[in-house]
Design an enzyme around this catalytic site. Structure first.
Site, mmCIF file in Angstrom:
data_model
loop_
_atom_site.group_PDB
_atom_site.id
_atom_site.type_symbol
_atom_site.label_atom_id
_atom_site.label_comp_id
_atom_site.label_asym_id
_atom_site.label_seq_id
_atom_site.Cartn_x
_atom_site.Cartn_y
_atom_site.Cartn_z
ATOM 1 C CD GLU A 267 -2.912 -0.795 2.711
ATOM 2 O OE1 GLU A 267 -2.546 0.470 3.399
ATOM 3 O OE2 GLU A 267 -3.785 -1.519 2.894
ATOM 4 C CD GLU A 323 -12.079 1.855 0.799
ATOM 5 O OE1 GLU A 323 -12.420 0.615 1.320
ATOM 6 O OE2 GLU A 323 -10.828 1.870 0.550
ATOM 7 C CE LYS A 326 -9.936 2.623 5.344
ATOM 8 N NZ LYS A 326 -8.679 2.826 4.801
ATOM 9 C CD GLU A 332 -7.528 5.763 7.345
ATOM 10 O OE1 GLU A 332 -8.024 4.927 6.997
ATOM 11 O OE2 GLU A 332 -6.439 6.337 7.723
#
Ligand SMILES: *[C@@H]1O[C@H](CO)[C@@H](O)[C@H](O)[C@H]1NC(C)=O
Ligand SMILES: *[C@@H]1O[C@H](CO)[C@@H](O)[C@H](O)[C@H]1NC(C)=O
Ligand SMILES: *[C@@H]1O[C@H](CO)[C@@H](O)[C@H](O)[C@H]1NC(C)=O
Ligand SMILES: *[C@@H]1O[C@H](CO)[C@@H](O)[C@H](O)[C@H]1NC(C)=O
Ligand SMILES: *[C@@H]1O[C@H](CO)[C@@H](O)[C@H](O)[C@H]1NC(C)=O
Ligand SMILES: *[C@@H]1O[C@H](CO)[C@@H](O)[C@H](O)[C@H]1NC(C)=O
Ligand SMILES: *[C@@H]1O[C@H](CO)[C@@H](O)[C@H](O)[C@H]1NC(C)=O
Length: 466
Positions: A267, A323, A326, A332
């Site tokens: 990542e 997203e 999260k 985030e």
């Protein structure tokens, strides 16, 4: 003339051949913690549209694995953390897992990597620590299961965050944490070496920079050049923060006797947005980081890092989507290359072939310096009123008189409206507990604001940033 034409033809055949067989080693993390994300089939189209060579999944999601059938995307699947302990002592279970989640899709879905657990060594409770010791035994069982099924091309690994190191600066001082070095890292590296697998690391210059923006240059974090750092011990000169972080992992492995285990960036990325109290999270920086990154990663011959010159660094960018489910700070929920509606946040080509100068202009960054002033935490527009009550109860339940002012007789009791009381509770809770890591989010019910919600003699507590 004929000769020239033939050469030309031959040349174009070669070019088309090479472009047909070229697959970038850059891929994308397909995270699914959103309630508004496109279907797997649409997602696979988006992944192809940015010319990714690979995709990493956080679980062996059957719908996604089916949607990937027949594509030439190399796929990485993950054994969930909760299964590690059981698999570590049960070969039958390992075989079943591989059968259900791998064999059932292979080879139509080109699964090439099985990652056992996600950042297992970053979880610190006593129960989690037991899982640390089960990690390598579980990896061995998965490896053995693959062998049983006659699968040889698949690598088994596990992803680790940078917190597996207790020191990463200067890079030559890279050292694994003393609580894991002998019980976990040594056997893990032995396994990775023996199976010619990779050390999969989640590596975020964004976090390193945002925690030290006063001393670390943003240009250095964004691969913009102009700043170098020379490690006083190794004498190696660094031109960017990512190389520095990767080399600290390399030196930690070398210290244990494993200098040749290859590194895979499981990542990395940069957030395209975030909260008011977060620095440097914007579209400009995200596009700059990821575009410069893929240009470097796709260079021929490979560049590697100062301590690993010429090394190929396969990479999964985080993430495919913003997203919305999260938890935690706003960043985030803003790592995506795409919005949930399928529009790109900024154009990018993961092969690095599109010249960066040919992209349309980016919106200028507005938060590359920290925000200074007061911030309140209030009820978000469109918040679900049914959920406000319990969120408010939680905020008020953390103690220290957080909600005294909205009790009967308190300065903010009247008008007795749920939305005003909840905003007070969120602001007060956040002002009290931010220093202990509390965030202004409440599952999307709360949002930061610079507009003071106080009225009359009712003053809402705020966070003051200087
Ligand atoms: C692990 O195995 C135990 C005993 O068979 C079982 O009770 C438990 O549910 C299993 N855990 C998971 C996460 O499957
Ligand atoms: C091992 O896993 C298999 C398959 O899930 C299960 O049937 C068996 O009971 C497990 N063995 C032990 C000792 O838990
Ligand atoms: C090197 O790492 C050790 C811990 O492994 C740490 O105590 C020390 O401060 C580090 N050295 C420097 C110069 O940061
Ligand atoms: C940094 O190092 C690179 C590569 O060694 C070199 O090309 C560049 O001129 C240096 N930049 C500065 C600001 O020293
Ligand atoms: C998709 O969502 C983004 C962010 O909310 C928005 O800016 C963009 O206009 C949307 N695109 C389309 C095609 O609706
Ligand atoms: C609001 O929250 C309640 C309780 O969680 C839920 O049942 C309801 O469907 C939600 N309403 C909307 C519009 O999302
Ligand atoms: C609560 O307030 C007291 C007194 O101001 C302080 O000492 C204590 O640290 C606070 N506790 C928390 C959890 O913030």
């Amino acid at each position: 003339m004929a000769m020239k034409l033939l050469t030309l033809l031959l040349f174009s055949v070669l070019v088309s051949l090479s472009s047909a067989t070229f697959r970038t080693k850059v891929g994308v993390n397909y995270g699914t913690l959103g309630n508004n994300l496109p279907k797997p089939s649409k997602s696979v189209e988006l992944i192809k549209s940015i010319k990714a060579g690979r995709v990493k999944l956080y679980s062996p999601d059957p719908e996604i694995l089916k949607a990937l059938k027949g594509t030439d995307l190399q796929v990485s699947i993950m054994v969930p953390n909760q299964l590690i302990s059981n698999i570590s002592t049960n070969q039958t279970l390992a075989n079943e897992w591989v059968h259900t989640n791998f064999i059932a899709y292979y080879p139509e879905t080109l699964i090439r990597y099985i990652l056992v657990g996600n950042e297992v060594l970053s979880y610190m409770s006593e129960a989690d620590k037991k899982t640390w010791l089960d990690l390598v035994p579980a990896m061995r069982k998965i490896q053995f299961a693959l062998k049983t099924y006659g699968i040889r091309k698949v690598k088994v690994g596990t992803t680790l965050a940078m917190d597996a190191l207790e020191s990463s600066f200067p890079p030559s001082n890279g050292t694994f944490r003393s609580d894991i070095v002998l019980p976990v890292m040594k056997p893990l590296l032995e396994f990775l070496k023996k199976t010619k697998s990779f050390y999969f690391v989640d590596c975020y210059p964004y976090f390193a920079w945002s925690q030290s923006y006063k001393t670390v240059s943003l240009d250095y974090a964004l691969f913009k050049g102009g700043v170098n750092y020379t490690d006083p011990v190794s004498g190696l000169t660094y031109t960017n923060l990512l190389d520095q972080m990767l080399d600290s992992v390399h030196f930690a492995m070398k210290r244990l006797g494993y200098p040749d285990v290859r590194i895979w960036i499981a990542e990395t990325g940069w957030p395209n947005g975030g909260d008011i109290d977060e620095i440097g999270a914007n579209v400009y920086n995200a596009a700059t980081y990821n575009r410069n990154l893929v240009k470097r990663l796709n260079a021929t011959p490979p560049i590697g890092t100062p301590a690993m010159p010429g090394a190929v660094l396969p990479t999964f960018i985080f993430a495919l989507y913003n997203e919305n489910q999260k938890p935690g700070p706003g960043t985030e929920r803003h790592w995506g290359l795409f919005y949930p509606n399928g529009s790109n946040v900024y154009p990018i080509d993961l092969t690095g072939e599109t010249p960066i100068s040919s992209y349309p202009p980016l919106p200028p960054p507005k938060n590359n310096k920290p925000y200074e002033g007061k911030i309140w935490c209030v009820v978000a527009r469109g918040a679900n009123m049914t959920q406000l009550g319990s969120a408010m109860a939680y905020a008020c339940g953390q103690g220290n008189g957080t909600c005294a002012a909205i009790q009967p007789g308190g300065k903010c009791y009247k008008p007795n409206l749920l939305i005003l009381h909840a905003s007070y509770a969120f602001s007060s809770y956040w002002a009290h507990f931010r220093s202990q890591g509390a965030t202004c989010y409440f599952n999307g019910l709360a949002v930061q604001t610079t507009k003071d919600p106080s009225y009359g003699s009712c003053k809402y507590p705020s966070v003051t940033l200087t």
